[in-house]
Scaffold this motif. Structure first.
Motif, PDB file in Angstrom:
ATOM      1  N   VAL A 141      44.838  22.126  29.473  1.00 52.24           N
ATOM      2  CA  VAL A 141      44.690  21.323  28.035  1.00 52.24           C
ATOM      3  C   VAL A 141      46.244  20.387  28.061  1.00 52.24           C
ATOM      4  O   VAL A 141      47.232  21.186  28.300  1.00 52.24           O
ATOM      5  CB  VAL A 141      44.535  22.206  26.893  1.00 52.24           C
ATOM      6  N   LEU A 142      46.033  19.288  27.746  1.00 46.95           N
ATOM      7  CA  LEU A 142      47.201  18.282  27.434  1.00 46.95           C
ATOM      8  C   LEU A 142      47.951  18.958  26.321  1.00 46.95           C
ATOM      9  O   LEU A 142      47.398  18.876  25.188  1.00 46.95           O
ATOM     10  CB  LEU A 142      46.695  16.838  27.279  1.00 46.95           C
ATOM     11  N   PRO A 143      49.115  19.231  26.414  1.00 48.88           N
ATOM     12  CA  PRO A 143      49.817  19.974  25.267  1.00 48.88           C
ATOM     13  C   PRO A 143      49.960  19.090  24.271  1.00 48.88           C
ATOM     14  O   PRO A 143      50.254  17.846  24.215  1.00 48.88           O
ATOM     15  CB  PRO A 143      51.083  20.086  25.974  1.00 48.88           C
ATOM     16  N   GLY A 144      49.719  19.804  22.824  1.00 51.10           N
ATOM     17  CA  GLY A 144      49.549  18.717  21.693  1.00 51.10           C
ATOM     18  C   GLY A 144      48.433  18.032  21.507  1.00 51.10           C
ATOM     19  O   GLY A 144      48.374  17.215  20.278  1.00 51.10           O
ATOM     20  N   ALA A 145      47.291  17.710  22.418  1.00 48.37           N
ATOM     21  CA  ALA A 145      46.507  16.685  22.176  1.00 48.37           C
ATOM     22  C   ALA A 145      45.270  17.213  21.868  1.00 48.37           C
ATOM     23  O   ALA A 145      44.344  17.557  22.551  1.00 48.37           O
ATOM     24  CB  ALA A 145      46.039  16.059  23.769  1.00 48.37           C
ATOM     25  N   ARG A 146      45.190  17.799  20.617  1.00 47.83           N
ATOM     26  CA  ARG A 146      44.044  18.533  19.970  1.00 47.83           C
ATOM     27  C   ARG A 146      43.657  17.553  18.863  1.00 47.83           C
ATOM     28  O   ARG A 146      44.167  16.923  18.127  1.00 47.83           O
ATOM     29  CB  ARG A 146      44.489  19.715  19.171  1.00 47.83           C
ATOM     30  N   GLY A 147      42.050  17.466  18.992  1.00 46.22           N
ATOM     31  CA  GLY A 147      41.539  16.688  17.756  1.00 46.22           C
ATOM     32  C   GLY A 147      40.414  17.754  17.194  1.00 46.22           C
ATOM     33  O   GLY A 147      39.935  18.693  18.053  1.00 46.22           O
ATOM     34  N   VAL A 148      39.904  17.439  16.250  1.00 41.67           N
ATOM     35  CA  VAL A 148      38.755  18.158  15.522  1.00 41.67           C
ATOM     36  C   VAL A 148      37.770  17.282  14.905  1.00 41.67           C
ATOM     37  O   VAL A 148      38.129  16.121  14.220  1.00 41.67           O
ATOM     38  CB  VAL A 148      39.180  19.239  14.505  1.00 41.67           C
ATOM     39  N   CYS A 149      36.634  17.273  15.034  1.00 37.49           N
ATOM     40  CA  CYS A 149      35.455  16.761  14.378  1.00 37.49           C
ATOM     41  C   CYS A 149      34.223  17.533  14.174  1.00 37.49           C
ATOM     42  O   CYS A 149      34.087  18.679  14.392  1.00 37.49           O
ATOM     43  CB  CYS A 149      35.141  15.607  15.171  1.00 37.49           C
ATOM     44  N   GLY A 150      33.260  16.765  13.344  1.00 40.98           N
ATOM     45  CA  GLY A 150      32.176  17.759  12.901  1.00 40.98           C
ATOM     46  C   GLY A 150      31.225  17.043  12.010  1.00 40.98           C
ATOM     47  O   GLY A 150      31.550  15.943  11.257  1.00 40.98           O
ATOM     48  N   LYS A 151      30.157  17.447  11.685  1.00 36.56           N
ATOM     49  CA  LYS A 151      29.040  16.870  10.764  1.00 36.56           C
ATOM     50  C   LYS A 151      28.788  17.651   9.818  1.00 36.56           C
ATOM     51  O   LYS A 151      28.790  18.813  10.071  1.00 36.56           O
ATOM     52  CB  LYS A 151      27.740  16.266  11.630  1.00 36.56           C
ATOM     53  N   SER A 152      28.660  17.316   8.667  1.00 42.43           N
ATOM     54  CA  SER A 152      28.223  17.750   7.353  1.00 42.43           C
ATOM     55  C   SER A 152      29.434  18.794   6.941  1.00 42.43           C
ATOM     56  O   SER A 152      30.487  18.515   6.818  1.00 42.43           O
ATOM     57  CB  SER A 152      26.819  18.302   7.792  1.00 42.43           C
ATOM     58  N   SER A 153      28.899  20.123   7.029  1.00 42.28           N
ATOM     59  CA  SER A 153      29.902  21.173   6.789  1.00 42.28           C
ATOM     60  C   SER A 153      31.064  21.182   7.776  1.00 42.28           C
ATOM     61  O   SER A 153      32.024  21.606   7.707  1.00 42.28           O
ATOM     62  CB  SER A 153      29.247  22.622   6.783  1.00 42.28           C
ATOM     63  N   GLY A 154      30.606  20.696   9.063  1.00 43.66           N
ATOM     64  CA  GLY A 154      31.451  20.607  10.196  1.00 43.66           C
ATOM     65  C   GLY A 154      32.682  19.574   9.853  1.00 43.66           C
ATOM     66  O   GLY A 154      33.727  19.687  10.162  1.00 43.66           O
ATOM     67  N   GLY A 155      31.884  18.386   9.137  1.00 43.99           N
ATOM     68  CA  GLY A 155      32.963  17.305   8.883  1.00 43.99           C
ATOM     69  C   GLY A 155      33.803  17.674   7.819  1.00 43.99           C
ATOM     70  O   GLY A 155      35.012  17.442   7.600  1.00 43.99           O
ATOM     71  N   PHE A 156      33.473  18.643   6.920  1.00 44.45           N
ATOM     72  CA  PHE A 156      34.219  18.951   5.799  1.00 44.45           C
ATOM     73  C   PHE A 156      35.174  20.128   6.522  1.00 44.45           C
ATOM     74  O   PHE A 156      36.397  19.889   6.111  1.00 44.45           O
ATOM     75  CB  PHE A 156      33.661  20.051   4.907  1.00 44.45           C
ATOM     76  N   GLY A 157      34.873  20.898   7.459  1.00 38.43           N
ATOM     77  CA  GLY A 157      35.762  21.825   8.268  1.00 38.43           C
ATOM     78  C   GLY A 157      36.877  20.928   8.775  1.00 38.43           C
ATOM     79  O   GLY A 157      37.832  21.478   8.878  1.00 38.43           O
ATOM     80  N   SER A 158      36.515  19.939   9.267  1.00 45.81           N
ATOM     81  CA  SER A 158      37.348  18.990  10.098  1.00 45.81           C
ATOM     82  C   SER A 158      38.551  18.716   9.125  1.00 45.81           C
ATOM     83  O   SER A 158      39.886  18.791   9.583  1.00 45.81           O
ATOM     84  CB  SER A 158      36.834  17.993  10.920  1.00 45.81           C
ATOM     85  N   LEU A 159      38.152  18.224   8.039  1.00 40.22           N
ATOM     86  CA  LEU A 159      39.093  17.695   7.178  1.00 40.22           C
ATOM     87  C   LEU A 159      40.055  18.990   6.549  1.00 40.22           C
ATOM     88  O   LEU A 159      41.376  18.835   6.359  1.00 40.22           O
ATOM     89  CB  LEU A 159      38.395  17.085   5.863  1.00 40.22           C
ATOM     90  N   HIS A 160      39.247  19.954   6.270  1.00 40.06           N
ATOM     91  CA  HIS A 160      39.967  21.348   5.718  1.00 40.06           C
ATOM     92  C   HIS A 160      40.947  21.742   6.725  1.00 40.06           C
ATOM     93  O   HIS A 160      42.382  22.028   6.212  1.00 40.06           O
ATOM     94  CB  HIS A 160      39.161  22.310   5.361  1.00 40.06           C
ATOM     95  N   LEU A 161      40.715  22.019   7.892  1.00 32.63           N
ATOM     96  CA  LEU A 161      41.734  22.332   9.002  1.00 32.63           C
ATOM     97  C   LEU A 161      42.823  21.348   9.176  1.00 32.63           C
ATOM     98  O   LEU A 161      43.869  21.873   9.466  1.00 32.63           O
ATOM     99  CB  LEU A 161      40.919  22.663  10.425  1.00 32.63           C
ATOM    100  N   ALA A 162      42.447  20.080   9.223  1.00 32.12           N
ATOM    101  CA  ALA A 162      43.552  19.200   9.518  1.00 32.12           C
ATOM    102  C   ALA A 162      44.636  19.145   8.201  1.00 32.12           C
ATOM    103  O   ALA A 162      45.664  19.071   8.505  1.00 32.12           O
ATOM    104  CB  ALA A 162      42.954  17.863   9.794  1.00 32.12           C
TER     105      ALA A 162
END
Length: 345
Positions: A141-162
């Protein structure tokens, strides 16, 4: 010291130009969780064909309520999964490569919202402090190059974790994520109360029956949805079920103190407390369909208005679709995240 582990299979799943693996994760933080859900879980991971030759960005793809990460990687004879579409675009040279990780954060109530709760388990900690380090230990994995995405509850989860784990992710995307809880849950409270009243069941009786025969027909989805959200947003170890509802079942009037606990999780409110974490993202992508059946298009517009006031850079997209049947939106979101995380702005 953590004893969490990840085991890789000896073979790849078929139907990909790259490699799709169904790894097995043994979790420390989910061991002994309140619902007795498994702490040993499968973790689908997609690896581009050249994943061993150079470090690649890592994108965490979060499933919606009642779903698991498996849904994004499972091949189907009639249609391509989210990962298959990304794999084909990658093979055609149309998108940038990234490793995709699809956590299983399912609970017996249908989902965890990717939050830590005394009523369900430490699912935010599981994703951020267990899964990400394990994946980075086993893959290039490229160091520090992490992203998160999702739909519906997964979209909420993406914002919550970020928001709650600043610096962990460089980019985040929400596809029709829960936002403005008044709009998306207010009508669900009424439907849940109606369903319980018609059946003559208490929440405890409904959950006992649901565990034996899950049924989402009629008001069933609203009931399990509301109970699951209460377990995530308003846990209470002193109550019968380990959580409290934000309304009474006789009059469906709000319990203001409990409702305030829910609203603290609402991105429309939480962004005020986590502004700096959002500003630090290289990309914040927010989108929703104009025909969304849960009214999330209006909640997102309100969130966007607030983000503008707070000076948070973001990308806001609206499309003609509804809430369901929009997995094709990942064909936009995943390449966008991969491009940003790979340094190709």
């Amino acid at each position: 010291m953590s004893t969490a582990s990840l085991e890789r299979p000896s073979h790849a799943r078929l139907g990909f130009h790259g490699r799709a693996e169904l790894c097995v994760v043994t979790s420390d933080v989910l061991h002994g969780n309140p619902l007795g859900d498994p702490h040993v879980r499968e973790l689908p991971i997609y690896l581009p064909a050249d994943h061993g030759e150079r470090p690649l960005p890592l994108i965490c793809v979060l499933a919606g309520f009642t779903g698991r990460g498996h849904k994004y990687v499972e091949p189907h004879p009639w249609y391509a999964s989210v990962v298959q579409r990304y794999d084909r675009a990658l093979a055609a040279g149309e998108v940038e490569p990234a490793i995709l990780v699809m956590p299983d954060c399912f609970t017996r109530y249908g989902g965890s919202q990717y939050v830590d709760s005394s009523a369900t388990g430490a699912y935010a900690t599981h994703v951020v402090h267990e899964l990400l380090p394990l994946v980075e230990e086993h893959f290039n994995v490229l160091p520090g190059a992490r992203g998160v995405c999702g739909k519906s509850s997964g979209g909420f989860g993406s914002l919550h974790l970020a928001m709650h784990f600043p610096g962990v992710f460089r980019a985040a995307a929400s596809i029709s994520g829960d936002c403005d809880f008044e709009l998306c849950f207010g009508h669900e409270f009424l439907a849940a109360a109606r369903g319980l009243a018609r059946s003559g069941q208490t929440p405890a009786e409904f959950l006992a029956g649901f565990a034996q025969h899950p049924n989402l027909d009629g008001d069933g989805h609203a009931i399990i949805n509301v109970l699951a959200m209460a377990a995530c947003y308003s846990p209470d170890p002193t109550s019968e079920l380990g959580f409290r509802l934000p309304f009474d079942l006789e009059y469906v009037e709000r319990d203001r103190k409990v409702w305030e606990r829910w609203c603290a999780f609402d991105p429309l409110v939480a962004c005020e407390q986590h502004t700096e974490a959002l500003r630090a993202l290289e990309l914040l992508h927010l989108e929703c369909g104009l025909a969304d059946e849960f009214n999330l298009q209006w909640g997102l517009r309100r969130l966007v208005r607030r983000l503008k006031t707070l000076g948070v850079p973001h990308r806001h997209v609206e499309h003609p679709g509804g809430h369901r049947g929009i997995d094709d939106r990942f064909e936009v979101v995943l390449p966008t995240l991969a491009r940003v995380l790979g340094g190709h702005l």
